[in-house]
Design an enzyme around this catalytic site. Structure first.
Site, PDB file in Angstrom:
ATOM      1  N   HIS A   3     -41.699  55.091  -2.375  1.00 43.47           N
ATOM      2  CA  HIS A   3     -41.285  55.512  -1.032  1.00 43.47           C
ATOM      3  C   HIS A   3     -40.434  54.407  -0.419  1.00 43.47           C
ATOM      4  O   HIS A   3     -40.635  53.225  -0.682  1.00 43.47           O
ATOM      5  CB  HIS A   3     -42.504  55.750  -0.143  1.00 43.47           C
TER       6      HIS A   3
ATOM      7  N   CYS B 182     -42.202  60.474  -5.417  1.00 43.27           N
ATOM      8  CA  CYS B 182     -43.663  60.572  -5.434  1.00 43.27           C
ATOM      9  C   CYS B 182     -44.101  61.941  -5.964  1.00 43.27           C
ATOM     10  O   CYS B 182     -43.948  62.236  -7.141  1.00 43.27           O
ATOM     11  CB  CYS B 182     -44.233  60.250  -4.064  1.00 43.27           C
TER      12      CYS B 182
END
Length: 522
Positions: free
Chosen positions: A458, A338
């Site tokens: 994630h 991310c």
């Protein structure tokens, strides 16, 4: 008209006393006992998020608690989520979508009244749908400066008609003072709502504690419902960074273990991404916040962040960026997830200052891409395939052709849009989970030498085969043999719920807890 669900609420004498884990334990116990149960926390402050099936963002703890009782997580279970972004400023997430950034005073003075209505409505929805609601408080109910506008503790307990069990952490010391002090600050009406205590994280011989328990019960007129021994390696996600410093404490690297260093960014988010590595016997996981802690890692991970640009400037200011670039140049393995992935590009652009007060900064320059921050946050569950080289599966030679290694699942939470400045080797092809649009799109980048990888996904390390393939690639580089998949993260997580429930049921007077719930519902 259907009777509203009964309620029970856990409040704490302080933050990080174990409310989230104990609420998860009660959710599983209530489920085991045949109840249709749901968790609830009105307002959560956390950078560990959970994405619901409909693509909304709630606190990780409430998602975990919903999993504990086999119910589908919704934003009603955590209608208000505060994500700290800068000192005294948080992004306010309402029913899973960003509302706006507010400082603490503005939030309290300008938004709390609106938030109160949202909380009451969500609670009502849950009480109409379920039979029992397990409510978690926040911080302490004894914060005298916050009590008049409280939406998370005693005022919430009143709205919910919930009896309260007060949780105290004996591991930090002063347990009896913390309980008695909390009760002293409460109003008589609030004290009457407290039906008992849980002393959590106990180590030692409980018989030596009994004189203190007797004194406490005589002093307060309220029972100690259980003394819960400290449970090592629970195997479930932490709510926020309060426990990060002690999560991996004084562990020593063993022989033939891979040394994996996670950069501890000031605004680190979703560090639960790395929980699956804790169960790999050939991995030593640690967190690094300065050059003195760098050591000689086999893998370096740059995690998620709530403020990518500011945390990249942190890496730059303290020399960690140069150390990462030197490490990669020498052939080190680097993973960015991310925000960490965004940092690997050439530029980060924020012309409208959605992310920070910086309009543009240079990235680490490891991938030919740039990321522009936009107002809309992407929160989606995703599924797809990992596109990796065969050598990542542990083979010592490969043809150089890509293969689809295995299915992957995860979720995305980010505000940036990444544009590639030239063709790259993507790491994954993914699509939205349960979405009508079944088309795939590319995600992430894998370097030519397969040692640097970035992704928006994630939970990518929750995928057992992929995790083991990636670790085997590092093992192969060290001249070690590949290992088979030895741990199933999802199975171990389910076993953790069962182990936690068994542990708490053994030491908590559940008969009395049910009696408290029954009396509270009259």
């Amino acid at each position: 008209m259907k009777k509203l669900a009964s309620t029970i609420m856990l409040q704490g004498t302080a933050s990080d006393v174990g409310k989230s884990i104990l609420t998860a334990a009660l959710c599983r116990i209530f489920y085991q006992d045949g109840n249709n149960v749901a968790p609830f926390k009105s307002q959560n402050m956390s950078l560990n998020s959970y994405v619901t099936l409909d693509g909304k963002e709630i606190g990780r703890a409430q998602g975990m608690q919903a999993d504990a009782c086999f119910t589908v997580a919704t934003t009603d279970m955590n209608p208000i989520l505060l994500k700290p972004k800068q000192d005294m400023v948080s992004q306010v997430v309402v029913h899973g979508k960003p509302y706006k950034d507010l400082d603490a005073r503005s939030y309290r003075e300008l938004y709390l009244h609106t938030a109160e209505g949202i909380v009451k409505e969500s609670l009502l929805h849950l009480r109409e749908k379920y039979d029992l609601i397990a409510i978690e408080g926040a911080g302490s109910p004894a914060e005298v400066n916050l009590k008049d506008s409280d939406i998370v503790n005693m005022r919430l307990a009143k709205w919910a008609e919930a009896p309260v069990i007060l949780v105290a952490d004996i591991d930090r010391g002063g347990v009896f003072a913390s309980i008695v002090g909390t009760l002293e600050i409460l109003t008589p009406e609030e004290r009457d709502r407290v039906c008992g205590f849980i002393i959590n994280k106990f180590r030692g011989d409980v018989s030596l504690l009994q004189p203190g328990i007797d004194w406490l019960e005589e002093r307060t007129g309220k029972p100690v419902l259980g003394v819960i021994p400290f449970l090592h390696h629970i195997g479930l996600e932490d709510e926020d960074g309060a426990s990060l410093d002690t999560k991996i404490k004084s562990t020593v690297k063993g022989e033939h273990q891979l040394d994996i260093a996670v950069i501890k960014l000031p605004r680190i988010s979703n560090f639960t991404d790395f929980d699956p590595l804790l169960d790999e016997l050939d991995v030593h996981l640690r967190y690094v916040s300065n050059l003195e802690e760098w050591g000689n890692p086999d893998v370096v991970i740059i995690p998620g962040s709530k403020n990518t640009m500011q945390d990249l400037l942190f890496l730059r200011e303290f020399g960690i960026e140069d150390k990462i670039l030197e490490y990669v140049e020498q052939g080190g393995f680097l993973l960015g997830i991310c925000a960490g992935y965004q940092m690997l590009g050439k530029r980060l652009l924020d012309p409208n200052f959605y992310e920070s007060d910086v309009s543009e900064i240079e990235g680490l320059g490891l991938f030919p891409m740039e990321t522009t921050f936009v107002e809309t946050k992407r929160t989606e569950r995703v599924e797809g395939n990992a596109l990796i080289f065969t050598s990542m599966l542990g083979e010592q030679e490969h043809s150089g052709e890509n293969v689809i290694s295995n299915d992957v699942e995860g979720y995305e939470i980010h505000m940036g849009i990444t544009r590639f400045l030239q063709p790259v080797q993507h790491a994954f092809e993914i699509r939205l989970t349960g979405h009508k649009d079944h088309s795939f799109h590319n995600d992430g980048v894998l370097s030519e030498n397969e040692r640097v990888m970035g992704t928006y996904i994630h939970g990518i390390l929750d995928n057992d085969i992929l995790r083991r393939s990636w670790l085997n690639r590092v093992r192969w580089n060290k001249g070690w043999e590949a290992k088979e998949v030895e741990s199933s993260y999802r199975n171990q997580r389910e076993e953790a719920f069962e182990r936690l429930a068994e542990h708490v049921r053994k030491y908590l007077d559940m008969k009395k807890v049910y009696q408290i719930i029954e009396e509270g519902s009259k």
